[in-house]
Design an enzyme around this catalytic site. Structure first.
Site, PDB file in Angstrom:
ATOM      1  CB  SER A   1      12.238  -3.071 -18.966  1.00  0.00           C
ATOM      2  OG  SER A   1      13.433  -2.364 -18.776  1.00  0.00           O
ATOM      3  CE  LYS A   2      16.753  -8.994 -23.787  1.00  0.00           C
ATOM      4  NZ  LYS A   2      16.295  -9.663 -24.979  1.00  0.00           N
ATOM      5  NE  ARG A   3      15.451  -0.328 -23.444  1.00  0.00           N
ATOM      6  CZ  ARG A   3      14.364   0.422 -23.595  1.00  0.00           C
ATOM      7  NH1 ARG A   3      14.326   1.638 -23.117  1.00  0.00           N
ATOM      8  NH2 ARG A   3      13.311  -0.054 -24.210  1.00  0.00           N
TER       9      ARG A   3
END
Ligand code: GLU
Length: 486
Positions: A255-257
């Site tokens: 994930s980007k996070r």
């Protein structure tokens, strides 16, 4: 056989996800392995998602990684334009959608948002998957003309059959058959006049002569609908190569996070682009041998998309780090130094011989971002405990460490030409004078000059880099520390 033509078709979302980069790489490899063309197409039909600067990220990533396209928005080509919004301005999607309307394979839909919301709610309440109910399919030609003349907003939908099945063939996932009753009448042209991805990709892939469509497996479920479009137009269906998802672990997608999902994140963390590309190549594909390190040219040579895996690939940071370390070792010392310099400068303000520090680190680190922490002690002596002097294997104690430091001090002070050899000589002279093992002298000196339990390089290297006065200074601090615990 037709010339192989593949395309990388990113949407400009401001982010080069590892999954996108892998798609770009596989797409490139399939083309180049077959002496074909690799095309860049920008899919910007979702104007809400457009991010400023996103195109630069796409161009830069392709440029840095060496995935050079043969045709694209920036370099042109015979089947341009290569940006979907520009193609849309030329009216191409509407033209083709209208052809489908004429064939009865698509229809105008004037349903309001309220009606569609109601329909969705009803489906939800009865536990069904939402599907448009073909309400507007029954509109007569004149009703349609009237509504168009009155400028009532409309979309154009695909007209899918409600019975029978549709099968498509994927090179990786095999034949997949779905019941037509599951196929939603997806929107081809949106009310803002732009095509959906679902429609534009089919039209463009055909008009651009794409032979192999490579993309993430998230598009598998839409593929039957694409096939229906190809068939409706009477066009050849391209070879589909859907790639497996890339996971952080067995349960979660990258994930980007977490800041580990994009090419930019990895570059910022100090990975080398060649290592990233090599690692990404192995996410979902393997050459069938033990060999793991491949240059881009080698990949072009051996890449066979038929051996892409179906099962999700796990993004293993440890493996990537290891691979990066292998690439770092292959750099020349000058290349290494150049890349390491910004990391040195983060923590070292002094003017030191960085090339010598590079000599110490070159074969030791796996990733450049390890550097600042490892080299901080060159800038300033860390707070450390006298216990560091006591080393069982080296047989050092507080007492013999103190003796070594007190005795090495005058010898170091008397060195005129501060060099590795002279520092070594001073230490070795003391070793023979004391009749002890090397470690009895070298461990305390190394500890005093570094203040670290583990340091890159030993006593000589560190002292040489620090220079005479700083070395003497640190030896004195060591002596004081040891005196305090006697
Ligand atoms: N624009 C789509 C994306 O960025 C491309 C999918 C495809 O390659 O067909 O995911």
């Amino acid at each position: 056989m037709n010339k192989v033509r593949t395309r990388f078709a990113p949407s400009p979302t401001g982010y080069m996800h590892v999954g996108n980069l892998r798609t770009a790489l596989y797409t490139y490899l399939i083309a180049k392995h077959n002496n074909g063309d690799f095309i860049l197409r920008i899919e910007d039909t979702d104007q809400d998602r457009f991010v400023e600067g996103a195109l630069d990220i796409i161009y830069n990533t392709l440029e840095i990684t060496g995935l050079k396209h043969d045709e694209g928005p920036d370099i042109g080509g015979p089947v341009g334009p290569y940006v979907q919004s520009e193609r849309n301005s030329n009216g191409v999607y509407l033209e083709y959608a209208k052809k489908l309307v004429e064939k009865g394979e698509a229809y105008y839909c004037f349903c309001s948002k309220e009606r569609l919301d109601e329909l969705k709610n009803k489906c939800e309440a009865s536990g069904k998957v939402y599907k448009y109910d073909k309400h507007c399919l029954s509109l007569s030609k004149s009703e349609i003309e009237e509504k168009l003349a009155a400028e009532i907003p409309y979309v154009i939908r695909q007209n899918n059959p409600e019975t029978g099945t549709t099968t498509f063939e994927d090179e990786i996932y095999g034949d997949i058959t779905v019941d037509n009753s599951e196929l939603d009448d997806m929107i081809l042209i949106k009310s803002d006049g732009f095509p959906t991805y679902n429609f534009a990709n089919v039209v463009d892939d055909h008009l651009m002569g794409i032979t192999h469509v490579v993309r993430g497996s998230e598009y598998l479920s839409s593929a039957p609908k694409y096939n229906r479009l190809y068939n409706a137009f009477g066009w050849d269906i391209p070879v589909y190569v859907h790639c497996p998802p890339i996971m952080k672990d067995i349960h979660n997608k990258l994930s980007k996070r977490n800041g580990d999902a994009s090419f930019e994140d990895l570059m910022k963390k100090g990975y080398l682009k060649d290592a990233i590309l090599n690692y990404i190549a192995l996410l979902g594909w393997n050459p069938g041998t033990e060999k793991e390190i491949f240059s881009l040219n080698e990949l072009v040579e051996i890449f066979d998309y038929k051996s892409i895996n179906k099962s999700p690939a796990i993004f293993d940071n440890v493996k990537l780090k290891w691979m990066n370390g292998e690439y770092i070792k292959k750099l020349t010392i000058e290349e290494f130094n150049k890349l390491a310099l910004p990391y040195y400068k983060q923590v070292i303000k002094k003017d030191l011989d960085f090339l010598k520090i590079s000599d110490l680190l070159h074969k030791r680190i796996e990733i450049f971002s390890e550097i600042p922490e490892i080299v901080t002690f060159f800038e300033s002596l860390p707070e450390y405990s006298a216990d560091l002097y006591v080393h069982k294997k080296m047989k050092t104690t507080f007492e013999n460490s103190l003796e070594s430091l007190e005795k090495i001090l005058p010898k170091l002070e008397s060195i005129d030409d501060w060099s590795f050899e002279n520092i070594e000589k001073a230490c070795m002279d003391l070793v023979s004078e004391l009749g002890v093992k090397n470690g009895i002298v070298l461990w305390p000196v190394r500890t005093a000059v570094s203040g670290e339990k583990v340091s890159p390089g030993g006593a000589y290297e560190i002292a040489e880099i620090l220079g005479k006065s700083e070395t003497i200074n640190r030896i004195k601090i060591g002596i004081d520390k040891l005196k305090a615990v006697q």
